[in-house]
Design a protein around this motif. Sequence first.
Motif, PDB file in Angstrom:
ATOM      1  N   UNK A  68      43.932  27.508  19.961  1.00  0.00           N
ATOM      2  CA  UNK A  68      43.205  26.441  19.334  1.00  0.00           C
ATOM      3  C   UNK A  68      44.198  25.671  18.404  1.00  0.00           C
ATOM      4  N   UNK A  69      44.737  26.322  17.583  1.00  0.00           N
ATOM      5  CA  UNK A  69      45.608  25.436  16.571  1.00  0.00           C
ATOM      6  C   UNK A  69      46.657  24.651  17.413  1.00  0.00           C
ATOM      7  N   UNK A  70      47.220  24.951  18.630  1.00  0.00           N
ATOM      8  CA  UNK A  70      48.153  24.080  19.114  1.00  0.00           C
ATOM      9  C   UNK A  70      47.568  23.211  19.873  1.00  0.00           C
ATOM     10  N   UNK A  71      46.457  23.547  20.450  1.00  0.00           N
ATOM     11  CA  UNK A  71      45.660  22.374  21.260  1.00  0.00           C
ATOM     12  C   UNK A  71      45.538  21.195  20.248  1.00  0.00           C
ATOM     13  N   UNK A  72      45.761  21.252  18.872  1.00  0.00           N
ATOM     14  CA  UNK A  72      45.597  20.216  18.010  1.00  0.00           C
ATOM     15  C   UNK A  72      46.741  19.184  18.235  1.00  0.00           C
ATOM     16  N   UNK A  73      47.912  19.721  18.657  1.00  0.00           N
ATOM     17  CA  UNK A  73      49.060  18.957  18.396  1.00  0.00           C
ATOM     18  C   UNK A  73      49.718  18.567  19.954  1.00  0.00           C
ATOM     19  N   UNK A  74      49.155  19.231  20.689  1.00  0.00           N
ATOM     20  CA  UNK A  74      49.730  19.257  22.411  1.00  0.00           C
ATOM     21  C   UNK A  74      48.624  18.100  23.056  1.00  0.00           C
ATOM     22  N   UNK A  75      49.492  17.108  23.702  1.00  0.00           N
ATOM     23  CA  UNK A  75      48.539  16.344  24.597  1.00  0.00           C
ATOM     24  C   UNK A  75      49.011  16.876  26.040  1.00  0.00           C
ATOM     25  N   UNK A  76      48.032  17.132  26.873  1.00  0.00           N
ATOM     26  CA  UNK A  76      48.287  17.933  28.239  1.00  0.00           C
ATOM     27  C   UNK A  76      47.824  16.775  29.071  1.00  0.00           C
ATOM     28  N   UNK A  77      48.748  16.228  29.972  1.00  0.00           N
ATOM     29  CA  UNK A  77      48.494  15.367  31.086  1.00  0.00           C
ATOM     30  C   UNK A  77      48.715  16.026  32.299  1.00  0.00           C
ATOM     31  N   UNK A  78      47.451  16.657  32.847  1.00  0.00           N
ATOM     32  CA  UNK A  78      47.508  17.072  34.087  1.00  0.00           C
ATOM     33  C   UNK A  78      47.965  16.130  35.101  1.00  0.00           C
ATOM     34  N   UNK A  79      48.322  17.071  36.437  1.00  0.00           N
ATOM     35  CA  UNK A  79      48.817  16.127  37.613  1.00  0.00           C
ATOM     36  C   UNK A  79      47.552  15.201  38.014  1.00  0.00           C
ATOM     37  N   UNK A  80      46.427  15.892  37.953  1.00  0.00           N
ATOM     38  CA  UNK A  80      45.112  14.969  38.635  1.00  0.00           C
ATOM     39  C   UNK A  80      44.591  14.197  37.395  1.00  0.00           C
ATOM     40  N   UNK A  81      43.811  13.564  37.944  1.00  0.00           N
ATOM     41  CA  UNK A  81      42.780  12.681  36.818  1.00  0.00           C
ATOM     42  C   UNK A  81      42.013  13.622  35.949  1.00  0.00           C
ATOM     43  N   UNK A  82      42.254  13.866  34.853  1.00  0.00           N
ATOM     44  CA  UNK A  82      41.198  14.589  34.178  1.00  0.00           C
ATOM     45  C   UNK A  82      40.006  14.124  33.498  1.00  0.00           C
ATOM     46  N   UNK A  95      35.366   8.873  22.976  1.00  0.00           N
ATOM     47  CA  UNK A  95      35.041  10.394  22.899  1.00  0.00           C
ATOM     48  C   UNK A  95      36.501  11.045  22.766  1.00  0.00           C
ATOM     49  N   UNK A  96      37.557  10.786  23.388  1.00  0.00           N
ATOM     50  CA  UNK A  96      38.793  11.751  22.801  1.00  0.00           C
ATOM     51  C   UNK A  96      39.159  11.579  21.595  1.00  0.00           C
ATOM     52  N   UNK A  97      38.972  10.365  20.840  1.00  0.00           N
ATOM     53  CA  UNK A  97      39.429  10.104  19.626  1.00  0.00           C
ATOM     54  C   UNK A  97      38.779  11.000  18.521  1.00  0.00           C
ATOM     55  N   UNK A  98      37.612  11.370  18.907  1.00  0.00           N
ATOM     56  CA  UNK A  98      36.870  12.165  17.884  1.00  0.00           C
ATOM     57  C   UNK A  98      37.248  13.524  17.826  1.00  0.00           C
ATOM     58  N   UNK A  99      38.061  13.936  18.695  1.00  0.00           N
ATOM     59  CA  UNK A  99      38.565  15.425  18.799  1.00  0.00           C
ATOM     60  C   UNK A  99      39.945  15.337  18.060  1.00  0.00           C
ATOM     61  N   UNK A 100      40.791  14.357  18.187  1.00  0.00           N
ATOM     62  CA  UNK A 100      42.280  14.448  17.760  1.00  0.00           C
ATOM     63  C   UNK A 100      42.408  13.855  16.457  1.00  0.00           C
ATOM     64  N   UNK A 101      43.248  14.498  15.426  1.00  0.00           N
ATOM     65  CA  UNK A 101      43.641  13.695  14.407  1.00  0.00           C
ATOM     66  C   UNK A 101      44.490  12.701  14.316  1.00  0.00           C
ATOM     67  N   UNK A 102      44.148  11.570  13.673  1.00  0.00           N
ATOM     68  CA  UNK A 102      45.268  10.579  13.668  1.00  0.00           C
ATOM     69  C   UNK A 102      45.146   9.550  14.979  1.00  0.00           C
TER      70      UNK A 102
ATOM     71  N   UNK B  83      41.393  21.436  27.181  1.00  0.00           N
ATOM     72  CA  UNK B  83      42.809  21.091  26.310  1.00  0.00           C
ATOM     73  C   UNK B  83      42.154  20.506  25.003  1.00  0.00           C
ATOM     74  N   UNK B  84      41.080  20.403  24.737  1.00  0.00           N
ATOM     75  CA  UNK B  84      40.726  19.769  23.375  1.00  0.00           C
ATOM     76  C   UNK B  84      40.787  20.843  22.322  1.00  0.00           C
TER      77      UNK B  84
END
Lengths: 230, 228, 142
Positions: A68-82, A95-102, B83-84
């Motif tokens: 959980x802690x590392x998911x806060x600082x990792x951007x994961x771009x999978x091969x397919x469209x997620x 939607x995504x902005x609500x989850x990531x700080x900054x 990954x969220x």
Amino acid sequence: MFVQVNDVWKKYPGKWALQGVTFDVSKGKVLGVLGENGAGKSTLFRIIASVTRPSKGNIMVDGIPVGLETRKIVAFLPEINPFYGWMKVMEQFEFLAAFYEGWDMDKTRELLKFMDLPDNDKIGTLSRGQQAKLKMVFAFSWPAKLVLMDEPLGGIDPPARKKIINTFFHEFRFGEQTIIMSTHMVSEVEEFVEDVFYLKKGKIVLSGEADRLREEKGTSLVGIFEEIAG
Amino acid sequence: MKTLFVLFINDYKRIRVALLFLLILYLITILFLKFGNRQLMMNSIPGFFVVFMTFGTTLAAPAIFGLLLNDDLKYNTVYLLFSLPKKRFMIFFGKYFLAITICLVTSIGSSMCMKLFQEMEYHNDILVDYSQLVILTSMYVFWILGITCFTAAIMLSIKRYRQVAGLVLFVTLMVLSYKFHDMVEWMIKYKIDFLRWNIRYDEYRVMFLIGLFFVVLGHYIYNKFSEI
Amino acid sequence: MAFLLDPTRPIYLQIMEEIKKRAVRGLYRPGEQLPSVRDMAKEMEVNPNTIARVYRELEQEGFIETRRGRGSFITEDSSRIEAERTKFGRDATQRFIRDITELDMTDKQIQDMLSLLKRSFSGADGKDKSTGEGTHNVCTGE
């Protein structure tokens, strides 16, 4: 070391996808994970992104075991469209902005504009190249410390590729961000990666600094790769 | 949490067509299938049993609409969800929260309807046994399927406890098959017409097999999950 | 002018050479500020980290000077640039000599060839097409 992968094994039913992968990446580096399709690259990325667990071994990102802690600082771009195909581009980012700080919405808009992406279209109606661009918007709209790009340029037409590469040069937070990118087309990343390793059947068969490998082998990464693959 | 909720409202908005379709199908079945046997004595079904039965529907719906019809797996949006930076539990809770709410409402609603139908049948002596139909459909379609899929959903979401969940599932099925035996016996006793359903006294085992099928299905889905 | 990388050689070395060549050609004057790491990375289409390394190496060699908070500057010392010119010239000549000796030509032949080529080069400065033709004629003349 910013990313530490220590003896990671992953088993799928009846098959080992990763067999004792160990490597380190120091902060600010751009690491290339090279290997053919099915070599275990995507599995490795998912494990570092904490999307799936390894069968054995441990991984640390920024000194923290992945989770959980590392998911806060990792951007994961999978091969397919997620992304959600039914969402509009801007909706998805809100939607995504609500989850990531900054998360910087202005940056998102700026990037969308730079990449000629329509912000009011449904993601499902976008082309493959546009969806690939969206992933870059996601990676650089917030201060992710580690960006995992799984085949960022796979199957994309040259103009879109150019835009993606430009964004990369423009937005890469030099010295702060660490990037791990994978590809099976080595020529695509030849100029960007500083360190590389070759993954073959779930094992690292060669690793090192890209320029040092060129010097030692007297050929390009493409050449070295062909030699290993062949 | 709020955003997740919004996401899933939208998610469910998209499958409202499927919901509507099922509802229509359900209504058509009720309209066209007539159970003419008037000595069914459906009214002897205790109230709590009705509630219990409809609860099967409750459990089935999140599984069916949340798990089976959900296209997170199909369209790889699980990568995004997983990954969220939120606890998996929270994501799943958010994802199924709405489904459970919808089903609770439906369940309470349908229990009330059943009770109402029973009253109607009792007082008016009408020909169509709505309540029996509702119960039979719930029983055959939703009950076993629902509980199985729900357990499967738990198995998927909490990987670490999947063995425990599997055991719970197995025990549930055993109890269910036993209960089914009881129930069929009870129905025979009250001469409920099984003609239309073409099921005999000992065929509860078939139901058990159906349950097992869904266990296998659950495992298949689980394996698909574990690969990502 | 587009700068093409040769992927078979270390990239940082090629960029170091490119910057030195630019200084030798006068594209970067002594004491001139170099583009920032990021801009240079964009121009060369390589990783900014590689450019950072290039600047570091060049600084160690004394070819550029990095002033804290202000950026990197080409050395003021023009003799340093001259030294690079000599070095590049020596390398080019060495390559030429190596190639030409393989052909087993006499000194006279080489001299003739040089003066002929030089004339066609200077005569067609900026006119690529005629230069190409000129060179071509020389070759067929042999």
